[in-house]
Design a protein around this motif. Sequence first.
Motif, PDB file in Angstrom:
ATOM      1  N   ARG A 285     -66.566  -3.212 -12.019  1.00 31.02           N
ATOM      2  CA  ARG A 285     -66.149  -2.237 -11.000  1.00 31.02           C
ATOM      3  C   ARG A 285     -67.275  -1.238 -10.759  1.00 31.02           C
ATOM      4  O   ARG A 285     -67.591  -0.413 -11.612  1.00 31.02           O
ATOM      5  CB  ARG A 285     -64.895  -1.508 -11.475  1.00 31.02           C
ATOM      6  N   ASN A 297     -65.223  -4.426  -6.770  1.00 31.52           N
ATOM      7  CA  ASN A 297     -65.715  -5.333  -7.789  1.00 31.52           C
ATOM      8  C   ASN A 297     -67.004  -5.941  -7.247  1.00 31.52           C
ATOM      9  O   ASN A 297     -67.163  -6.103  -6.038  1.00 31.52           O
ATOM     10  CB  ASN A 297     -64.688  -6.408  -8.096  1.00 31.52           C
ATOM     11  N   GLN A 327     -62.452  -0.562 -16.548  1.00 29.12           N
ATOM     12  CA  GLN A 327     -61.888  -1.382 -15.472  1.00 29.12           C
ATOM     13  C   GLN A 327     -62.459  -2.808 -15.462  1.00 29.12           C
ATOM     14  O   GLN A 327     -62.289  -3.534 -14.481  1.00 29.12           O
ATOM     15  CB  GLN A 327     -62.147  -0.724 -14.114  1.00 29.12           C
ATOM     16  N   ASP A 329     -62.909  -6.583 -15.591  1.00 25.76           N
ATOM     17  CA  ASP A 329     -61.996  -7.723 -15.445  1.00 25.76           C
ATOM     18  C   ASP A 329     -62.302  -8.764 -16.511  1.00 25.76           C
ATOM     19  O   ASP A 329     -63.338  -8.721 -17.199  1.00 25.76           O
ATOM     20  CB  ASP A 329     -62.146  -8.333 -14.056  1.00 25.76           C
TER      21      ASP A 329
END
Length: 425
Positions: A285, A297, A327, A329
């Motif tokens: 992010r 992203n 954040q 992923d």
Amino acid sequence: MKQVCNSELAPTPPMGWNSWDCFGLDVTEEEVKRNADYMARELKDLGWQYVVVDLGWYAPGVTTANYKQRNIPMLTDEYGRLIPVPERFPSSTGGKGFAPLAEYVHSLGLKFGIHIMRGMPWTAAEENKPIKGNAACCGDIADKSDQCLWFGSMYGIDCTKEGAQAYYDSLIELYTQWGVDFIKADDMGTWDGDGLNSPLRTDELEALATSIAKFGNRIVLSVSPGAAYVGNAYHLSRHAHAWRISCDFWDDWTALKRQFPRCAAWAKRHINGHWPDADMLPLGRIGIRGEVGSARNTNFTPDEQITLMSLWCIFRSPLMFGGDLPQTDDFTRQLITNRQAIRLNQDSKNNRQVSADGDIIVWGAESTDDQTAYRAVFNLSDTATLRACPEIPGFYGRKVDIWTHEPVEEEITIPAHGCRLIAYN
């Protein structure tokens, strides 16, 4: 040429997090702590350790929209040295500077770093503040005609003048008191590698490196921006632990392709303990308050992210993650926690470009114990391609794709913009 910086301080490429790609110029203390907490919890055991506050920590009200204006407001102490903005770094009040934040980062078993600009704040020169430990004042050593091309609030320092070295000494004395372990020194490096006619600032780099040595040689020094000129490799390795080989790198496929010839050229001039730097990893992010684009992203596709990480690892670039770690992923987390890829970055030798056949580029390396060989097969074209798996004399055992952990057959498909990173055991 004298070896000024401590070659043993960065025996492997530094790994960490930098606030620039996600938070730009106005990162807060709380955001830094959240990223440090994540690193300590999820990444520290893999070698990730530096937490770096980038540009603007001393400038009230600074944003990406106004930081290039001339002579913006900046906070300094009585000796003309920049200090943190208390509204963003509340623990710095009362003259404590970054010491409390550094102590917090250290308590997690991590290391703390800051970004600095070459020279001195314009206010220090205009107010002619005294230089600590010297009879000269800031106005005596400032070169007002020598300002950064893109940050017009610092004056260069004339290192032929009495007091110039003392000013840099006072900076490192302060940063040492704060507990700084890593400095990213901006506007020190050259842009000449890209033909932009901004030279390596040898006088001020040598002054900064000399000051670091004088106060214990315990700070890792990384020089920005780039592209560094390969002919300066020896000088850079005497005075810095890392230096940028490109301009700012963002999540753009064309920019990623441009890194390949740069890495190939610099791989021939690797000196252990001193690392050509392909720049931060704009993954996860980013752009929350960053300079380029909006909150997102990364624009890199999954295959492009694998290409990026494979090149950075086999080239042995420093790994400085640019996204907001909390954040992150799952896909990105798998990339930055891949133990084999990190081992390649941290513990390999003979890293080089093996061949370049049009859009197919092959890199190679070996582990330092000679038990594993590596090949990275990159496909820079827009279509997938089928190729024979590279053979390596002396390695006849199992071949494994580092990213998928699956066995590799005699023929391999390399996706468009992708890479197959293979370990030969």
